[in-house]
Design an enzyme around this catalytic site. Structure first.
Site, PDB file in Angstrom:
ATOM      1  N   SER A 163       0.852  -1.189   0.000  1.00 52.67           N
ATOM      2  CA  SER A 163       0.000   0.000   0.000  1.00 52.67           C
ATOM      3  C   SER A 163       0.885   1.236   0.000  1.00 52.67           C
ATOM      4  O   SER A 163       1.978   1.228   0.591  1.00 52.67           O
ATOM      5  CB  SER A 163      -0.912   0.019   1.229  1.00 52.67           C
ATOM      6  N   TYR A 193      -1.019  -0.349  10.435  1.00 51.12           N
ATOM      7  CA  TYR A 193      -1.277  -0.789   9.059  1.00 51.12           C
ATOM      8  C   TYR A 193      -0.155  -0.325   8.139  1.00 51.12           C
ATOM      9  O   TYR A 193       0.383  -1.107   7.346  1.00 51.12           O
ATOM     10  CB  TYR A 193      -2.615  -0.237   8.582  1.00 51.12           C
TER      11      TYR A 193
END
Length: 262
Positions: free
Chosen positions: A140, A153
């Site tokens: 990501s 995350y």
């Protein structure tokens, strides 16, 4: 004619994983689809078999559970037809760092870092021996941006990028291709599961466009594919700056700015 390698995809019941399954099925690859939701996996498998004529095997697994992860590792080690691993399964972070419970932290790290690492490790030696194979790790852009406020995350996704780059250096001489794919906000169920309304986000990429772009990078054998990055030279500049920084590290002595003056 040589048979195309089977593709094993984690997190394949919806979103990015299901779209990868559809795209590879259209290319004529047999599939092994892995996710927690067996009902959705079976429905997807039946549709892809009917539409594309490929063999589709379903494995129900929760990759945060050691027994399920071990079962999948064994499959990757032993099934020589599997030539492509798509490490896609993952979860988002709901809330800030101080709002996380020990259980939520453990699950996030288990799924986003431990599982892809162990699955890549399970298949890497076999790929290296055969001189072929591909590992695709879904990261990501959040892994590049602590400013986004998803500390755990983002840290897991920074790990995925580093792991992919390291595996490329180690495995590419043996003929193994490793790709890191870094999406930005993409319209998948990961947002709903994290309690976030995706419609409140200012810009969101459709999942089909994301996977199609990632596959362009795959076919070109890119090492890092960032579909939402519109100026490719930005990544080149970042890599150049990183290499320059490493070149300025001289470990025999502390830098002058850290040395005490008499």
């Amino acid at each position: 004619m040589n048979k195309l390698p089977t593709v094993l995809i984690t997190g394949a019941s919806s979103g990015i994983g299901a779209t990868y399954a559809e795209r590879f099925a259209r290319r004529g690859h047999d599939l092994v689809l892995v996710a927690r939701d067996e009902t959705r996996l079976n429905a997807l498998a039946a549709r892809l078999h009917e539409d594309c004529g490929v063999a589709v095997n379903v494995l129900q697994a929760d990759l945060t559970q050691p027994a399920d992860l071990a079962t999948l590792e064994t499959r990757l080690r032993d099934d020589e037809s599997i030539g492509i691993l798509i490490n896609n399964a993952g979860m988002a972070q709901s809330g800030g760092f101080v709002q996380q419970s020990p259980e939520s932290i453990e699950n996030l790290i288990a799924l986003n870092t431990t599982a892809p690492t162990r699955l890549a490790a399970a298949v890497a030696a076999r790929f290296a021996r055969s001189g072929s194979g591909a590992i695709v790790n879904i990261g990501s852009v959040v892994g590049l941006a602590p400013e986004f406020g998803m500390s755990i995350y983002g840290a897991t996704k920074a790990f995925v990028l580093f792991l992919s780059q390291g595996l490329h250096l180690e495995l590419s001489p043996q003929g193994v291709y490793v790709q890191a794919v870094l999406p930005a906000a993409t319209r998948t169920e990961i947002w709903e599961r994290a309690g976030i309304d995706v419609n409140t986000l200012p810009e969101v990429m459709e999942v089909g466009e994301l996977v199609d772009a990632a596959l362009v990078g795959f076919d070109r054998r890119e090492l890092v594919t960032i579909p939402p990055l519109h100026v490719a030279e930005r990544w080149d500049a970042l890599e150049g700056a990183r290499q320059g920084l490493l070149g300025d590290i001289r470990q025999a002595h502390a830098a002058e700015r850290y040395q005490l003056r008499a």
